[in-house]
Design a protein around this motif. Structure first.
Motif, PDB file in Angstrom:
ATOM      1  N   VAL A 218      53.027  49.097  29.060  1.00  0.00           N
ATOM      2  CA  VAL A 218      54.289  48.370  29.239  1.00  0.00           C
ATOM      3  C   VAL A 218      54.147  47.198  30.201  1.00  0.00           C
ATOM      4  CG1 VAL A 218      55.703  50.368  28.713  1.00  0.00           C
ATOM      5  CG2 VAL A 218      55.031  49.933  31.080  1.00  0.00           C
ATOM      6  N   GLY A 219      52.947  47.007  30.712  1.00  0.00           N
ATOM      7  CA  GLY A 219      52.732  45.929  31.650  1.00  0.00           C
ATOM      8  C   GLY A 219      53.215  46.280  33.045  1.00  0.00           C
ATOM      9  N   ARG A 220      52.705  45.595  34.008  1.00  0.00           N
ATOM     10  CA  ARG A 220      53.181  45.734  35.378  1.00  0.00           C
ATOM     11  C   ARG A 220      52.958  44.420  36.100  1.00  0.00           C
ATOM     12  NH1 ARG A 220      48.567  48.709  39.132  1.00  0.00           N
ATOM     13  NH2 ARG A 220      46.738  47.759  38.138  1.00  0.00           N
ATOM     14  N   CYS A 221      53.886  44.102  36.979  1.00  0.00           N
ATOM     15  CA  CYS A 221      53.757  42.867  37.756  1.00  0.00           C
ATOM     16  C   CYS A 221      52.865  43.138  38.957  1.00  0.00           C
ATOM     17  CB  CYS A 221      55.137  42.380  38.197  1.00  0.00           C
ATOM     18  SG  CYS A 221      56.186  41.854  36.818  1.00  0.00           S
ATOM     19  N   VAL A 222      51.800  42.365  39.083  1.00  0.00           N
ATOM     20  CA  VAL A 222      50.821  42.566  40.157  1.00  0.00           C
ATOM     21  C   VAL A 222      50.607  41.258  40.898  1.00  0.00           C
ATOM     22  CG1 VAL A 222      49.668  44.462  38.980  1.00  0.00           C
ATOM     23  CG2 VAL A 222      48.919  42.118  38.567  1.00  0.00           C
ATOM     24  N   ASP A 223      49.916  41.369  42.023  1.00  0.00           N
ATOM     25  CA  ASP A 223      49.667  40.182  42.836  1.00  0.00           C
ATOM     26  C   ASP A 223      48.654  39.241  42.202  1.00  0.00           C
ATOM     27  OD1 ASP A 223      51.416  41.136  44.707  1.00  0.00           O
ATOM     28  OD2 ASP A 223      49.881  41.940  46.050  1.00  0.00           O
ATOM     29  N   CYS A 224      47.691  39.814  41.463  1.00  0.00           N
ATOM     30  CA  CYS A 224      46.611  38.952  40.995  1.00  0.00           C
ATOM     31  C   CYS A 224      45.883  39.569  39.818  1.00  0.00           C
ATOM     32  CB  CYS A 224      45.617  38.711  42.133  1.00  0.00           C
ATOM     33  SG  CYS A 224      44.849  40.256  42.748  1.00  0.00           S
ATOM     34  N   SER A 225      45.195  38.714  39.083  1.00  0.00           N
ATOM     35  CA  SER A 225      44.253  39.187  38.072  1.00  0.00           C
ATOM     36  C   SER A 225      42.857  38.627  38.353  1.00  0.00           C
ATOM     37  CB  SER A 225      44.720  38.776  36.670  1.00  0.00           C
ATOM     38  OG  SER A 225      44.873  37.365  36.594  1.00  0.00           O
ATOM     39  N   ILE A 226      42.808  37.507  39.062  1.00  0.00           N
ATOM     40  CA  ILE A 226      41.540  36.909  39.483  1.00  0.00           C
ATOM     41  C   ILE A 226      41.687  36.425  40.917  1.00  0.00           C
ATOM     42  CG2 ILE A 226      40.829  36.236  37.153  1.00  0.00           C
ATOM     43  CD1 ILE A 226      41.845  33.433  37.749  1.00  0.00           C
ATOM     44  N   ASP A 227      40.560  36.116  41.577  1.00  0.00           N
ATOM     45  CA  ASP A 227      40.588  35.677  42.970  1.00  0.00           C
ATOM     46  C   ASP A 227      41.443  34.425  43.169  1.00  0.00           C
ATOM     47  OD1 ASP A 227      38.916  37.768  43.492  1.00  0.00           O
ATOM     48  OD2 ASP A 227      37.106  36.556  43.800  1.00  0.00           O
ATOM     49  N   ALA A 228      41.478  33.576  42.157  1.00  0.00           N
ATOM     50  CA  ALA A 228      42.221  32.318  42.294  1.00  0.00           C
ATOM     51  C   ALA A 228      43.720  32.547  42.466  1.00  0.00           C
ATOM     52  CB  ALA A 228      41.969  31.432  41.081  1.00  0.00           C
ATOM     53  N   ASP A 229      44.212  33.750  42.131  1.00  0.00           N
ATOM     54  CA  ASP A 229      45.628  34.054  42.294  1.00  0.00           C
ATOM     55  C   ASP A 229      45.996  34.404  43.729  1.00  0.00           C
ATOM     56  OD1 ASP A 229      46.066  33.782  39.532  1.00  0.00           O
ATOM     57  OD2 ASP A 229      45.522  35.879  39.162  1.00  0.00           O
ATOM     58  N   CYS A 230      44.997  34.543  44.616  1.00  0.00           N
ATOM     59  CA  CYS A 230      45.229  35.080  45.959  1.00  0.00           C
ATOM     60  C   CYS A 230      45.282  33.986  47.029  1.00  0.00           C
ATOM     61  CB  CYS A 230      44.125  36.081  46.315  1.00  0.00           C
ATOM     62  SG  CYS A 230      44.134  37.548  45.257  1.00  0.00           S
ATOM     63  N   PRO A 231      46.022  34.261  48.138  1.00  0.00           N
ATOM     64  CA  PRO A 231      46.116  33.301  49.238  1.00  0.00           C
ATOM     65  C   PRO A 231      44.886  33.359  50.132  1.00  0.00           C
ATOM     66  CG  PRO A 231      47.388  35.239  49.771  1.00  0.00           C
ATOM     67  CD  PRO A 231      46.876  35.448  48.376  1.00  0.00           C
ATOM     68  N   GLU A 232      44.772  32.410  51.024  1.00  0.00           N
ATOM     69  CA  GLU A 232      43.609  32.320  51.896  1.00  0.00           C
ATOM     70  C   GLU A 232      43.480  33.530  52.813  1.00  0.00           C
ATOM     71  OE1 GLU A 232      41.781  29.238  55.263  1.00  0.00           O
ATOM     72  OE2 GLU A 232      43.530  28.689  54.072  1.00  0.00           O
ATOM     73  N   ALA A 233      44.626  34.100  53.268  1.00  0.00           N
ATOM     74  CA  ALA A 233      44.586  35.227  54.191  1.00  0.00           C
ATOM     75  C   ALA A 233      44.027  36.494  53.547  1.00  0.00           C
ATOM     76  CB  ALA A 233      45.982  35.505  54.738  1.00  0.00           C
ATOM     77  N   ALA A 234      44.150  36.621  52.232  1.00  0.00           N
ATOM     78  CA  ALA A 234      43.603  37.766  51.493  1.00  0.00           C
ATOM     79  C   ALA A 234      43.025  37.215  50.203  1.00  0.00           C
ATOM     80  CB  ALA A 234      44.684  38.798  51.227  1.00  0.00           C
ATOM     81  N   PRO A 235      41.822  36.641  50.257  1.00  0.00           N
ATOM     82  CA  PRO A 235      41.330  35.787  49.167  1.00  0.00           C
ATOM     83  C   PRO A 235      40.728  36.492  47.967  1.00  0.00           C
ATOM     84  CG  PRO A 235      39.733  35.887  50.947  1.00  0.00           C
ATOM     85  CD  PRO A 235      40.905  36.684  51.414  1.00  0.00           C
ATOM     86  N   LEU A 236      40.607  37.835  48.003  1.00  0.00           N
ATOM     87  CA  LEU A 236      39.938  38.535  46.911  1.00  0.00           C
ATOM     88  C   LEU A 236      40.924  39.386  46.122  1.00  0.00           C
ATOM     89  CD1 LEU A 236      36.749  39.758  48.828  1.00  0.00           C
ATOM     90  CD2 LEU A 236      36.995  37.702  47.412  1.00  0.00           C
ATOM     91  N   CYS A 237      40.725  39.439  44.811  1.00  0.00           N
ATOM     92  CA  CYS A 237      41.568  40.268  43.955  1.00  0.00           C
ATOM     93  C   CYS A 237      40.857  41.592  43.697  1.00  0.00           C
ATOM     94  CB  CYS A 237      41.857  39.572  42.628  1.00  0.00           C
ATOM     95  SG  CYS A 237      42.987  40.506  41.555  1.00  0.00           S
ATOM     96  N   ASP A 238      41.447  42.677  44.175  1.00  0.00           N
ATOM     97  CA  ASP A 238      40.873  44.006  43.957  1.00  0.00           C
ATOM     98  C   ASP A 238      41.112  44.388  42.492  1.00  0.00           C
ATOM     99  OD1 ASP A 238      40.142  46.629  43.841  1.00  0.00           O
ATOM    100  OD2 ASP A 238      41.379  47.305  45.510  1.00  0.00           O
ATOM    101  N   PRO A 239      40.060  44.557  41.702  1.00  0.00           N
ATOM    102  CA  PRO A 239      40.251  44.815  40.270  1.00  0.00           C
ATOM    103  C   PRO A 239      40.929  46.141  39.976  1.00  0.00           C
ATOM    104  CG  PRO A 239      37.945  45.086  40.896  1.00  0.00           C
ATOM    105  CD  PRO A 239      38.632  44.496  42.087  1.00  0.00           C
ATOM    106  N   ALA A 240      40.883  47.091  40.909  1.00  0.00           N
ATOM    107  CA  ALA A 240      41.515  48.394  40.669  1.00  0.00           C
ATOM    108  C   ALA A 240      43.021  48.341  40.894  1.00  0.00           C
ATOM    109  CB  ALA A 240      40.878  49.454  41.569  1.00  0.00           C
TER     110      ALA A 240
END
Length: 818
Positions: free
Chosen positions: A224-246
């Motif tokens: 059904v989908g879910r709204c998340v912070d990111c799917s790739i690193d480029a979606d993240c801000p400088e303070a937390a620059p990595l997208c956790d794939p899990a």
């Protein structure tokens, strides 16, 4: 307490556990729970100890004491092959927590019965041993967005298996609480998944185009989908620059990247630390132990955990003198409502933990998260089954800066949060789930059930201050991530707590619903929503709000959850439907629900305005009369006639009757056999009673008369607005004058409803100059016949006694005043 790992722990642990299993073969396996895998020693212990328990039980077997009641003496019965006292009516000894209810049929103490023992909103599951308070045992106990009872967990859900969904949909049970899927357009989708994805013809939380807030993306790895912070690193801000794939959250680091130098290891994605296990502590031989906060230290945290466990196991009392050394402060909470300020401490991630109910700001140095502290527990108490340290001494602080993130346990998949609540209490936890409806959570708090992937029961609730719920606009159906907070409890209910917005991460809520629409006037409509609206999404011209029956909106203003519309002229008593466009959004950017975007209302007939026009308070048997002049057309609905002196008495509440300007209303108090039996609603000639007035509306009041004393008579609306007030007195009054009368007169003067505004510059009283009697309308000489009255001079309204005249031989009830 969960035992620390290591062979030494196993050696000390094994004899005690053997003894415990002999006494109780069903000892919860949770005592063996470790972070990660069990050690070989533990794996060997489980079957060995089970065998020992059986052997011990077998060794104690002997021939049965009885098989029937005849084998026992008088006053006894046979139960489980033993003679026990025969049951008597009632329970003895008296029942107490945790089985406080006496089952009169079985003479047994239980948790609950169908008639008592469960709080509002819960029912008793009598099939559970001893009874258990649960949310539901059948569908009739459920309603709203969760109408189906999942009997396996006694929780109200959207659907289960094939129950709860329309015939053309099916239940997706992988979603907490269930979700009906299958659709043609948004109008067929429920609030929990409001978007119809055209590609899959299914209702989803989001797709690539719609459903997520700004700065979020849609993760379609779930059905059904879910709204998340990111799917790739480029979606993240400088303070937390990595997208956790899990978790699809933006993190400081992952296991493989993001950390270096003196802090080369990643602690749960939240911080780079010196270590995450003791094997990392090799740089300094004097500091071989890794704390949960990610620091290499010289002291093994295991003994501190044992000290905390000893405090938790101690009986309530004072002068305890129990030490706690080198514990880490994981959370500092403020005082809210009746809950005290305090702080939480742990030594290891898996607990145990303690809540110290003393204001952190009163200590020197001040208690802050990440501080390593030592103290002596002097007093301990239990409040609603939660252990609280109520007094400490010998406080000291050996350092600050421990990474509190290392103590956070992510428990969204845990299924024992309620059944094993004692072992989670006060620990730092993180959970993701969907909120149920908010209910009272104690003074200044609200609580909502939290359905996670591991648990969907009424015993798990997110508890927040009322102010935080309002700030974040949390409502039923919102999915939240509780990033880090202490596990509070209320009796058997697990209550992870959040005190600030920073304690809650991603929040995704269903679109706002139209709750109702009301006509405020013939040119104004108020539309109420269940969520706070984005001011910028509502156009000032009102064009996003459409009506049937030719009505149009010309302007719109927003105030929180309400939109006030200016409309073209509404037809009184006509019914309209207002529909809201999906371009109207809530404060999180979610469009209005497609299934709850309209409401009906009836055009509000304006409120009539009345003047008190004529009166006789002295008719025998209190059959007193009051006449009112309609000065402004409208309805008389809920208008009240009130008499005030030392107290206030409502003489009548008027029915909903449409009036025209110039109409007259005669109110019959304490009506007799010749009076109208009911208020006229259809026409002035509706009543055929002998004492009805054919040219006026006859209304019927209560059994109380006017009282031939000092009185302030008022006409008031349902909201308390005073339309008219007249002050009457009887200067020949026998007995004591009502003490509260001058104050009632002063209230009308201060509100501008009576003149003069005061008596010689002071408040009017029985002794002022002029007196309160001097400024009133005198009714002592009115007489006791319907043919006499006091009436208002036609066309005069100065709010003073000069407006009134005495008619001894020619009352004009039901006709125009002279």
């Amino acid at each position: 307490m969960r035992s620390p790992s290591g062979s030494a722990g196993e050696r000390h642990f094994a004899p005690a556990l053997v003894h415990a299993l002999v006494l109780n073969p069903k000892l919860p396996r949770r005592l063996l729970r470790q972070e990660g895998k069990k050690s070989p020693m533990q794996l060997r212990l489980v079957p060995m100890l089970s065998t020992l328990g059986l052997l011990a039980l077998a060794a104690g077997c002997s021939s049965p004491e009885c098989t029937t009641a005849s084998d026992c003496g008088p006053g006894k019965r046979c139960e489980a092959e033993k003679c026990v006292p025969a049951a008597t009516e009632g329970c003895s000894p008296a029942c107490a927590d945790p089985t406080p209810v006496c089952d009169a049929k079985a003479n047994t103490c239980v948790t609950c019965t169908p008639a008592e023992g469960c709080p509002a909103g819960q029912v008793c599951d009598v099939d559970s041993e001893g009874g258990a308070c649960v949310t539901c045992v059948e569908d009739s106990h459920c309603s709203g967005a969760a109408p189906v009872c999942d009997e396996a967990v006694h929780a109200c859900v959207t659907c289960i298996a094939q129950r709860g969904c329309p015939s053309d949909q099916e239940c997706d049970t992988t979603v907490p609480g269930g979700l009906c899927i299958g659709c043609l357009d948004d109008g067929e989708c429920p609030a929990q998944s409001p978007i119809c994805d055209e590609a899959s013809a299914s209702c989803v939380v989001c797709n690539d185009d719609r459903g997520c807030q700004a700065k979020q993306v849609c993760d379609r790895s779930q059905s059904v989908g879910r709204c998340v912070d990111c799917s790739i690193d480029a979606d993240c801000p400088e303070a937390a620059p990595l997208c956790d794939p899990a978790s699809r959250t933006c993190v400081v680091c992952t296991k493989d990247e993001g950390c270096a130098g003196e802090t080369p290891h990643c602690a749960a994605g939240r911080a780079c630390v010196e270590c995450v296990e003791s094997a990392h502590c090799t740089a300094d031989p004097a500091k071989p132990f890794c704390t949960a906060g990610g620091s290499c230290v010289s002291t093994d945290p295991g003994p501190t955990s044992a000290q905390i466990a000893a405090v938790r196991a101690a009986a309530d009392g004072t002068d305890l003198s129990l030490p706690v050394w080198e514990a880490v402060v994981t959370y500092v909470r403020p005082a809210v409502g009746e809950d005290p300020a305090g702080f939480f401490v742990q030594a290891e991630r898996a607990g145990p933990a303690l809540f110290v109910a003393e204001d952190p700001a009163t200590f020197v140095p001040e208690v802050v998260p990440g501080a390593r502290v030592s103290f002596t527990v002097d007093a301990l108490t239990t409040v609603e089954r939660m252990r609280r340290v109520s007094q400490i001494s010998n406080y000291s602080q050996s350092g600050v800066g421990e990474a509190v993130s290392g103590f956070v346990q992510e428990l969204s998949t845990a299924s024992d949060l309620v059944s094993a609540l004692d072992s989670y209490e006060s620990e730092l936890v993180s959970l993701t789930g969907r909120l149920g409806p908010f209910t009272d959570g104690g003074v200044a708090h609200l609580a909502a059930t939290l359905a996670t992937s591991g648990l969907s029961v009424s015993g798990l609730k997110l508890r927040v201050p009322e102010s935080l719920r309002a700030e974040l606009d949390l409502t039923e159906g919102c999915s939240v991530t509780h990033t880090a907070g202490p596990m509070w409890r209320h009796r058997a209910t697990a209550q992870p707590m959040a005190f600030s917005a920073s304690d809650l991460g991603a929040i995704t809520c269903p679109g706002p619903k139209v709750l109702l629409a009301e006509s405020a006037s013939l040119e104004q409509v108020v539309v109420a929503f269940d969520r706070v609206l984005d001011l910028s999404s509502v156009l000032p011209d009102g064009s996003q709000f459409t009506f049937d029956n030719g009505l149009t909106a010309t302007a719109a203003t927003v105030d929180g959850k309400e939109v006030t519309l200016t409309t073209s002229s509404q037809t009184p008593d006509a019914t309209y439907t207002v529909t809201v466009a999906n371009t109207v959004r809530d404060s999180k950017g979610t469009p209005v629900s497609s299934t709850a975007n309209s409401a009906q209302f009836t055009a509000q007939y304006p409120q009539a305005r009345l003047l008190i026009n004529e009166v006789n308070p002295n008719i025998p048997t209190s059959r007193d009369l009051l006449e009112f002049l309609v000065v402004s057309a409208g309805t008389t609905k809920q208008l009240k006639v009130v008499a005030q002196a030392s107290s206030s008495t409502t003489l009548a509440t008027f029915p909903d009757v449409a009036m025209q300007a110039g109409d007259l209303i005669v109110l019959h108090l304490n009506p007799g056999a010749d009076s109208p039996s009911a208020s006229e609603r259809q026409s002035k000639s509706e009543s055929t009673a002998a004492l009805a007035f054919p040219d006026a509306w006859d209304f019927v009041g209560g059994s109380a008369g006017l009282s031939f004393s000092h009185r302030v008579l008022l006409v008031k609306t349902a909201t308390g607005e005073v339309q008219d007030a007249v002050v009457f007195v009887n200067s020949d009054l026998a007995g004591t004058a009502p003490a509260g009368f001058p104050a009632a007169v002063a209230a009308m003067q201060n509100a501008g409803h009576w003149s003069p505004a005061d008596c010689g510059g002071a408040e009017c009283s029985y002794t002022s100059s002029p007196t309160v009697l001097d400024i009133a309308v005198e009714w002592k000489d009115v007489g006791n016949q319907r043919g006499s009255s006091l009436s208002r001079v036609s066309g005069q309204d100065t709010n003073s006694n000069t407006d009134w005249v005495l008619n001894l031989t020619g009352s004009s009830f039901g006709a125009a005043n002279p």
